[in-house]
Design an enzyme around this catalytic site. Structure first.
Site, PDB file in Angstrom:
ATOM      1  N   HIS A 103     -17.094   3.800   0.108  1.00 54.04           N
ATOM      2  CA  HIS A 103     -16.091   2.920  -0.830  1.00 54.04           C
ATOM      3  C   HIS A 103     -16.702   3.100  -1.987  1.00 54.04           C
ATOM      4  O   HIS A 103     -17.552   2.318  -2.312  1.00 54.04           O
ATOM      5  CB  HIS A 103     -16.222   1.517   0.087  1.00 54.04           C
ATOM      6  CG  HIS A 103     -15.073   0.730  -0.749  1.00 54.04           C
ATOM      7  ND1 HIS A 103     -14.220  -0.041  -0.042  1.00 54.04           N
ATOM      8  CD2 HIS A 103     -14.725   0.278  -2.114  1.00 54.04           C
ATOM      9  CE1 HIS A 103     -13.354  -0.804  -0.878  1.00 54.04           C
ATOM     10  NE2 HIS A 103     -13.988  -0.573  -2.086  1.00 54.04           N
ATOM     11  N   HIS A 118     -15.129  -4.487   7.626  1.00 53.77           N
ATOM     12  CA  HIS A 118     -14.295  -4.157   6.351  1.00 53.77           C
ATOM     13  C   HIS A 118     -14.497  -5.383   5.038  1.00 53.77           C
ATOM     14  O   HIS A 118     -13.925  -5.135   4.247  1.00 53.77           O
ATOM     15  CB  HIS A 118     -12.759  -3.991   6.573  1.00 53.77           C
ATOM     16  CG  HIS A 118     -12.373  -3.097   7.756  1.00 53.77           C
ATOM     17  ND1 HIS A 118     -12.528  -1.767   7.290  1.00 53.77           N
ATOM     18  CD2 HIS A 118     -12.182  -3.446   9.035  1.00 53.77           C
ATOM     19  CE1 HIS A 118     -12.343  -1.164   8.497  1.00 53.77           C
ATOM     20  NE2 HIS A 118     -12.027  -1.892   9.372  1.00 53.77           N
ATOM     21  N   ARG A 122      -6.847  -8.076  -9.875  1.00 52.62           N
ATOM     22  CA  ARG A 122      -7.856  -9.360 -10.549  1.00 52.62           C
ATOM     23  C   ARG A 122      -9.184  -8.890 -10.527  1.00 52.62           C
ATOM     24  O   ARG A 122      -9.513  -7.844 -10.482  1.00 52.62           O
ATOM     25  CB  ARG A 122      -7.581 -10.195  -9.234  1.00 52.62           C
ATOM     26  CG  ARG A 122      -8.290  -9.590  -7.833  1.00 52.62           C
ATOM     27  CD  ARG A 122      -8.169 -10.584  -6.806  1.00 52.62           C
ATOM     28  NE  ARG A 122      -8.351  -9.863  -5.202  1.00 52.62           N
ATOM     29  CZ  ARG A 122      -9.580  -9.306  -5.097  1.00 52.62           C
ATOM     30  NH1 ARG A 122     -10.701  -9.390  -5.672  1.00 52.62           N
ATOM     31  NH2 ARG A 122      -9.651  -9.156  -3.688  1.00 52.62           N
ATOM     32  N   GLY A 157      -8.194  -7.121   3.234  1.00 52.81           N
ATOM     33  CA  GLY A 157      -9.573  -7.872   3.926  1.00 52.81           C
ATOM     34  C   GLY A 157      -9.595  -7.321   5.332  1.00 52.81           C
ATOM     35  O   GLY A 157     -10.334  -8.181   6.153  1.00 52.81           O
ATOM     36  N   GLY A 158      -9.267  -6.110   5.545  1.00 54.19           N
ATOM     37  CA  GLY A 158      -9.547  -5.719   6.996  1.00 54.19           C
ATOM     38  C   GLY A 158      -8.500  -6.073   8.117  1.00 54.19           C
ATOM     39  O   GLY A 158      -8.720  -5.331   9.016  1.00 54.19           O
ATOM     40  N   LYS A 208      -2.724   1.391   9.260  1.00 52.55           N
ATOM     41  CA  LYS A 208      -2.603   0.456   8.180  1.00 52.55           C
ATOM     42  C   LYS A 208      -1.727  -0.529   7.684  1.00 52.55           C
ATOM     43  O   LYS A 208      -0.398   0.120   7.443  1.00 52.55           O
ATOM     44  CB  LYS A 208      -3.552   0.739   6.877  1.00 52.55           C
ATOM     45  CG  LYS A 208      -4.685   1.462   6.956  1.00 52.55           C
ATOM     46  CD  LYS A 208      -5.140   2.139   5.594  1.00 52.55           C
ATOM     47  CE  LYS A 208      -5.607   1.044   4.453  1.00 52.55           C
ATOM     48  NZ  LYS A 208      -6.226   1.723   3.367  1.00 52.55           N
ATOM     49  N   LYS A 233       0.722  -1.235  -0.015  1.00 54.69           N
ATOM     50  CA  LYS A 233      -0.038  -0.031  -0.055  1.00 54.69           C
ATOM     51  C   LYS A 233       0.920   1.265   0.016  1.00 54.69           C
ATOM     52  O   LYS A 233       0.497   2.359  -0.511  1.00 54.69           O
ATOM     53  CB  LYS A 233      -1.071   0.125   1.097  1.00 54.69           C
ATOM     54  CG  LYS A 233      -2.056  -1.073   0.942  1.00 54.69           C
ATOM     55  CD  LYS A 233      -3.016  -1.046   2.326  1.00 54.69           C
ATOM     56  CE  LYS A 233      -4.179  -1.769   2.192  1.00 54.69           C
ATOM     57  NZ  LYS A 233      -3.925  -3.288   1.867  1.00 54.69           N
TER      58      LYS A 233
END
Length: 648
Positions: free
Chosen positions: A208, A235, A297, A164-165, A158, A116
Site C-alpha cells: 500500500h 485493512h 481529507r 475501512g476494509g 469491493k 470507487k
C-alpha cells in the site's frame, strides 16, 4: 481572513489542530459530547461547546449542531479533522452556506472521489494507472461472474462506496463467487446504503503506497512524496512510514506525477491522499503500481510526511482555506531522512484485539525523544464510545534504521496501566525480519498470526526485577551499596541475609495469579526497572519486557496463595502473627479472616479458602514464623474427618 476556527472532531486530531492554530494566533473552539466534557481537546481549546450525548451519531455526526456551535461562538472556519464528517459533501456545503470557511476538500471533489467506480473511471481518463478489473454499471450477478472469469482468479470484490476494509471480499475460485458477492452486498448496504460493487484483479504481493497531495484555489497542485502503509490488520493501518522503502527515483517520479494528475482531474483544493496498490513481488516499479482511491481529507498518518518535509500540513490547510497560495512550490519540497509512525491502541492483541476501556492510571511516554500525537493524559480514560486510539508515536531519523530504532526504543519505554495496549504487538511488527528489510506486504500480519500477538508470560528477569522493587524498600536504602553481590544493586542497600527467601505474586490475564519463591540475593543481578502502580489488585509494580507489562505484587494471602494441597495455609515469608481470629473446630466460610501476619512492615490477612472447619491451628498471637511454616488448616465442610473415614 481566518481569526478563529472550530474543530469538528475530538481526540488526538483535535489536539493536533488546536496546537497549530494557536501557533498561528487563531482562537480555537472545541466541540464535545457528554462523554468528552473533560477531554484533553476540550481543556486545550480556548472555548468549548457541548453538542450532544455520548454516541457519535447523536453528537459528532450531527452537522447542524456543529454549525450552530460555530455560529454561536463567532468562529470564522470549521476544520473537520479526519473521520466523522470530514468527507461529507453535504456537511461541507452546509458549513459554507452558513457563511463559514470550510477547511477541507471542495464538495465537488468529495463527491467525485467518493464512489470507487466513478473515481476509477475518472482516473483512467486522466491517464492515472488503475488496477485491472471491472467497474461498470451492470450489476447482474451472472454478468459480474463473467467479468471475474475474464479478469482471472483470485478476484477482489469491493463495495463502490466502501472504506475501512468494509464491503471487501477476496474470491479464490468460481465456486466461491456467488456467496462472497451476496455477503459483500449485504455488508455494503448495511454500512454505506449502497450495495453496488466493482471487481479488481487481486495483487498477490500487495504493498500500500500513497502520495500526499495539496492544492490551492490558485490552480497550484503539489505532492509531498509518498508513504508506505503496507503493515495492516484487516485493512486497518498499523504502522506507516515515509518515504517508502525500496522506492527508486524513477518509480517515485511516476507515481507522484500520477497523484498530481489525479488531484488536478477533480480541481482539488486542500490536503488529500492518492492511494495506490503496488505489486511488490519483484520490487517497486512504475508499471506495477495502480490507483485504488483518493481520501479527500487529512490522513491519520500525515505526521510522517511532515517529519520528512518539515511542512506543517494543518497550517497549509488553514492558509489555503483562507485563500492564500501554497507556501512552497514543487521544486522547494524535498525529503529529509526517514519517519515511521505506530498507532497505539487500547486493545488486547492476545484476546483478538478486543478494545480496552477504562482509566489511564499510568501513562508514561518515557524518555525517548519522539513526537507524540495524543488526545489523553495520565488520569484520563479511554471511552467505549469512540475509536480506542491512545496515541500516534512518530519517530524520525537520518535513515530508516535510525527511525525504526527510535520508535522501538519509545515502545520499550512506554508505560500504560491498567488499560491494555497493542505496544508489544507494534514492537513485534517492527522486529519482524521482513519488515526490517522493507518488503512487508499488506498480508504480513495475517500470515504471522500468533507470532506477533503471543508475548508469553514473565521470564526470570521480570520476576527478579519485580521482587527487588517490592522487597528492597522494606530493608531501607543507602547512598552506598554493600560489598559482594549487592554491588549490582545500583546503590540500593539491602540489610538482609543473602539467602533471604521471598515470595512474589504475578497477576495474569483473566484474574489468574501465580506465586513464586526466590532468593532475594539473586535478584540484584536482574536488568531493568519496575514501575509502582495501584489497581484493583492493590499496590504492585509493572515489570516490562519488549513493551509487554506484567503486574506483580506482594502475595495476597487468600485462597490463591495456598501452598499446600490439603487446605493448609503456609507462611509465604518470615513474619509475626499479630492476631488469631479462630480456634480449632470452628466452622468458617470462604473468605473469613483466620489470622493476621505482619511481614515486611505490612499486615496481611489470611482467609479461609472455602467453607469448612478449622483444624491444626499451630500458631498463637505473637508467634514468629518462618517461610513455609504451616499455620492453620481448613478442612472443607463436605469432607469427613480422617479418623471417621478410616473407621468407615
Amino acid at each position: 481572513m481566518i481569526r478563529s476556527v472550530l474543530i469538528a472532531n475530538r481526540g488526538e486530531i483535535a489536539c493536533r489542530i488546536i496546537r497549530t492554530a494557536r501557533a498561528m494566533g487563531l482562537r480555537t473552539i472545541a466541540v464535545h459530547s457528554d462523554a468528552d466534557a473533560r477531554a484533553l481537546h476540550v481543556r486545550e481549546a480556548d472555548e468549548a461547546v457541548s453538542i450532544g450525548p455520548a454516541p457519535a451519531a447523536a453528537s459528532y455526526l450531527v452537522g447542524a449542531r456543529i454549525i450552530e456551535a460555530a455560529l454561536a461562538t463567532g468562529a470564522d472556519a470549521v476544520h473537520p479533522g479526519y473521520g466523522f464528517l470530514s468527507e461529507n459533501a453535504e456537511f461541507a456545503e452546509a458549513v459554507m452556506a452558513a457563511g463559514l470557511v470550510w477547511v477541507g476538500a471542495p464538495p465537488s471533489a468529495i463527491r467525485a472521489m467518493g464512489l470507487k467506480d466513478a473515481a476509477k473511471q475518472r482516473m483512467r481518463a486522466a491517464g492515472v494507472p488503475v488496477t485491472p478489473g471491472y467497474d461498470g454499471a451492470d450489476q447482474d450477478a451472472a454478468s459480474l461472474l463473467d467479468h471475474a472469469e475474464a479478469i482471472g482468479w483470485p478476484v477482489l470484490i469491493k463495495a463502490v462506496a466502501g472504506g475501512g476494509g468494509k464491503g471487501m471480499r477476496l474470491v479464490e475460485s468460481r465456486a466461491d463467487f456467488a456467496a462472497a458477492l451476496d455477503s459483500c452486498r449485504r455488508e455494503a448496504a448495511a454500512s454505506f446504503g449502497n450495495e453496488r460493487v466493482l471487481l479488481e484483479k487481486w495483487i498477490s504481493a500487495p504493498r500500500h503506497i500513497e502520495v500526499q497531495v495539496f492544492g490551492d484555489t490558485h490552480g497550484n497542485v503539489v505532492h509531498l512524496f509518498e508513504r508506505d502503509c503496507s503493515l495492516q490488520r484487516r485493512h486497518q493501518k498499523v504502522i506507516e512510514e515515509a518515504p517508502a522503502p525500496g522506492m527508486d527515483a524513477a518509480t517515485r517520479a511516476a507515481i507522484c506525477d500520477a497523484a498530481v494528475r489525479a488531484a488536478q482531474a477533480v480541481d482539488y483544493v486542500g490536503a488529500g491522499t492518492i492511494e495506490f496498490i503496488a505489486d511488490g513481488s519483484r520490487g517497486l516499479s512504475a508499471d506495477r503500481v495502480f490507483f485504488m482511491e483518493m481520501n479527500t481529507r487529512l490522513q491519520v498518518e500525515h505526521p510522517v510526511t511532515e517529519a520528512i518535509t518539515g511542512v506543517d500540513l494543518v497550517e497549509w490547510q488553514l492558509r489555503v482555506a483562507a485563500g492564500e497560495p501554497l507556501p512552497l512550490g514543487q521544486d522547494e519540497l524535498a525529503i529529509h531522512g526517514h519517519a515511521v509512525e505506530a498507532r497505539l491502541y487500547a486493545e488486547d492483541p492476545a484476546r483478538g484485539f478486543l478494545p480496552a476501556t477504562g482509566p489511564l492510571e499510568l501513562l508514561d511516554w518515557g524518555e525517548t525523544p519522539i513526537r507524540i500525537e495524543t488526545g489523553v493524559e495520565q488520569g484520563d480514560a479511554v471511552s467505549p464510545f469512540y475509536d480506542p486510539m491512545i496515541a500516534k508515536l512518530v519517530a524520525h531519523g537520518e535513515d530508516r534504521a535510525e527511525a525504526h530504532e527510535h520508535l522501538a526504543a519509545a515502545l520499550r519505554d512506554l508505560r500504560v496501566w491498567p488499560v491494555r495496549t497493542n505496544a508489544a504487538f507494534l514492537l513485534a511488527c517492527l522486529s519482524d525480519p521482513v519488515v526490517q528489510t522493507g518488503q512487508a506486504t499488506t498480508g504480513l500480519i495475517a500470515d504471522r498470526g500468533a507470532a506477533l500477538t503471543d508475548s508469553g508470560g514473565p521470564g526470570d528477569n521480570e520476576w527478579q526485577v519485580a521482587a527487588l522493587a517490592l522487597f528492597a524498600p522494606f530493608y531501607g536504602t543507602g547512598e552506598q551499596p554493600l560489598a559482594g553481590p549487592w554491588d549490582q544493586a545500583g546503590g540500593l542497600r539491602l540489610a538482609a541475609p543473602d539467602t533471604m527467601q521471598i515470595s512474589v505474586q504475578h497477576h495474569g490475564p483473566g484474574g489468574a495469579t501465580e506465586l513464586r519463591r526466590m532468593d532475594l540475593a539473586e535478584c540484584v543481578y536482574a536488568s531493568g526497572t519496575a514501575t509502582p502502580v495501584s489497581g484493583r489488585d492493590g499496590d504492585g509494580v509493572l515489570a516490562v519486557r519488549d513493551a509487554q507489562p506484567f503486574l506483580f505484587s506482594l502475595p495476597r494471602f487468600d485462597a490463591g496463595a495456598l501452598l499446600a494441597g490439603d487446605g493448609t495455609i503456609l507462611a509465604p515469608m518470615p513474619g509475626r502473627v499479630i492476631a488469631v481470629d479462630v480456634a480449632d473446630g470452628q466452622a468458617v466460610v470462604a473468605g473469613q479472616r483466620l489470622l493476621v501476619l505482619e511481614a515486611m512492615k505490612m499486615e496481611h490477612a489470611l482467609t479461609a479458602p472455602t467453607d469448612g472447619v478449622v483444624t491444626d491451628l499451630q500458631v498463637a498471637t505473637g508467634a514468629q514464623v518462618q517461610v513455609d511454616a504451616p499455620l492453620v488448616r481448613v478442612r472443607p465442610a463436605e469432607a469427613p474427618p480422617a479418623a471417621a473415614a478410616a473407621a468407615g
